[in-house]
Design an enzyme around this catalytic site. Sequence first.
Site, PDB file in Angstrom:
ATOM      1  N   SER A 221       0.859  -1.176   0.000  1.00 19.85           N
ATOM      2  CA  SER A 221       0.000   0.000   0.000  1.00 19.85           C
ATOM      3  C   SER A 221       0.900   1.232   0.000  1.00 19.85           C
ATOM      4  O   SER A 221       1.748   1.395   0.884  1.00 19.85           O
ATOM      5  CB  SER A 221      -0.897   0.004   1.245  1.00 19.85           C
ATOM      6  OG  SER A 221      -1.693   1.169   1.283  1.00 19.85           O
TER       7      SER A 221
ATOM      8  N   GLU B 160      -8.852   4.072   2.200  1.00 18.40           N
ATOM      9  CA  GLU B 160      -9.743   2.908   2.151  1.00 18.40           C
ATOM     10  C   GLU B 160      -8.944   1.612   2.277  1.00 18.40           C
ATOM     11  O   GLU B 160      -9.348   0.687   2.977  1.00 18.40           O
ATOM     12  CB  GLU B 160     -10.569   2.908   0.861  1.00 18.40           C
ATOM     13  CG  GLU B 160     -11.713   3.898   0.871  1.00 18.40           C
ATOM     14  CD  GLU B 160     -12.778   3.595   1.917  1.00 18.40           C
ATOM     15  OE1 GLU B 160     -13.034   2.412   2.235  1.00 18.40           O
ATOM     16  OE2 GLU B 160     -13.373   4.561   2.430  1.00 18.40           O
ATOM     17  N   GLU B 161      -7.812   1.541   1.577  1.00 20.90           N
ATOM     18  CA  GLU B 161      -6.930   0.374   1.702  1.00 20.90           C
ATOM     19  C   GLU B 161      -6.491   0.208   3.147  1.00 20.90           C
ATOM     20  O   GLU B 161      -6.517  -0.895   3.693  1.00 20.90           O
ATOM     21  CB  GLU B 161      -5.666   0.553   0.847  1.00 20.90           C
ATOM     22  CG  GLU B 161      -5.820   0.336  -0.602  1.00 20.90           C
ATOM     23  CD  GLU B 161      -4.504   0.569  -1.349  1.00 20.90           C
ATOM     24  OE1 GLU B 161      -3.406   0.568  -0.748  1.00 20.90           O
ATOM     25  OE2 GLU B 161      -4.578   0.755  -2.568  1.00 20.90           O
ATOM     26  N   LEU B 162      -6.056   1.300   3.746  1.00 23.73           N
ATOM     27  CA  LEU B 162      -5.574   1.264   5.122  1.00 23.73           C
ATOM     28  C   LEU B 162      -6.647   0.748   6.073  1.00 23.73           C
ATOM     29  O   LEU B 162      -6.382  -0.117   6.920  1.00 23.73           O
ATOM     30  CB  LEU B 162      -5.110   2.659   5.552  1.00 23.73           C
ATOM     31  CG  LEU B 162      -4.662   2.782   7.008  1.00 23.73           C
ATOM     32  CD1 LEU B 162      -3.421   1.944   7.259  1.00 23.73           C
ATOM     33  CD2 LEU B 162      -4.421   4.242   7.353  1.00 23.73           C
TER      34      LEU B 162
END
Length: 158
Positions: free
Chosen positions: A16, A84-86
Site C-alpha cells: 500500500s 480505504e486500503e488502510l
Amino acid sequence: MASSSKPEKIYDVFLSFRGVDMRNNFSSHLYQALHRIGIYTFRDSEELKKGGQISPVLMKAIEESCIAIIIFSENYTSSRWCLEELAKIIECKEQKNLIVLPVFYKVDPKEVRGGRKSYQRALTKHKSKFGKDSEKVKRWKEALFDVGNLSGWHLNDG
C-alpha cells in the site's frame, strides 16, 4: 470433511503506497527486491486489469494477502483510495490476523497517528468533503492511529 470458509491466501505481500510519491522510487525497488527472492507481491500497477473496478480488486487482494506493507509518505492521506486500503488492512489485521508492517518514508509515526502536518491538512479536506462527523473519516483516523502505533521502519534519505 467440511470446507473452510477461510479465504485462501494468494499473495505473500500487499503493498500500500501513494503512487504519486512512491511508484518510481522506494516502492518500485522494494517490489523488485521481493519479486527477485520469490515473494509474490500485489502492487496495484502490476495486478489491476485495465477497465476493471479498482476498489473490489484491491479489497480482495488485501483479504488474500499474508502481510501488508504500508509505505507512509507525505501525501499518503491525500488519497481516498489509500485511506480505504488502510482501513481494510486494519480490519483484516483484527479479523484475519493479517501481519501489518509500516514503513514511515520521510514521515514521523507521530504525524501518522496524530494527524499532524500534511496528514492533518489532508484529513481536514476529507472532513470538508465527507462531513466532519463522517463515519468514513472516523474509520480512517482510527486506522491511522492504530498503524501509527505499530513498530515499523523509518526511512528518511537514501
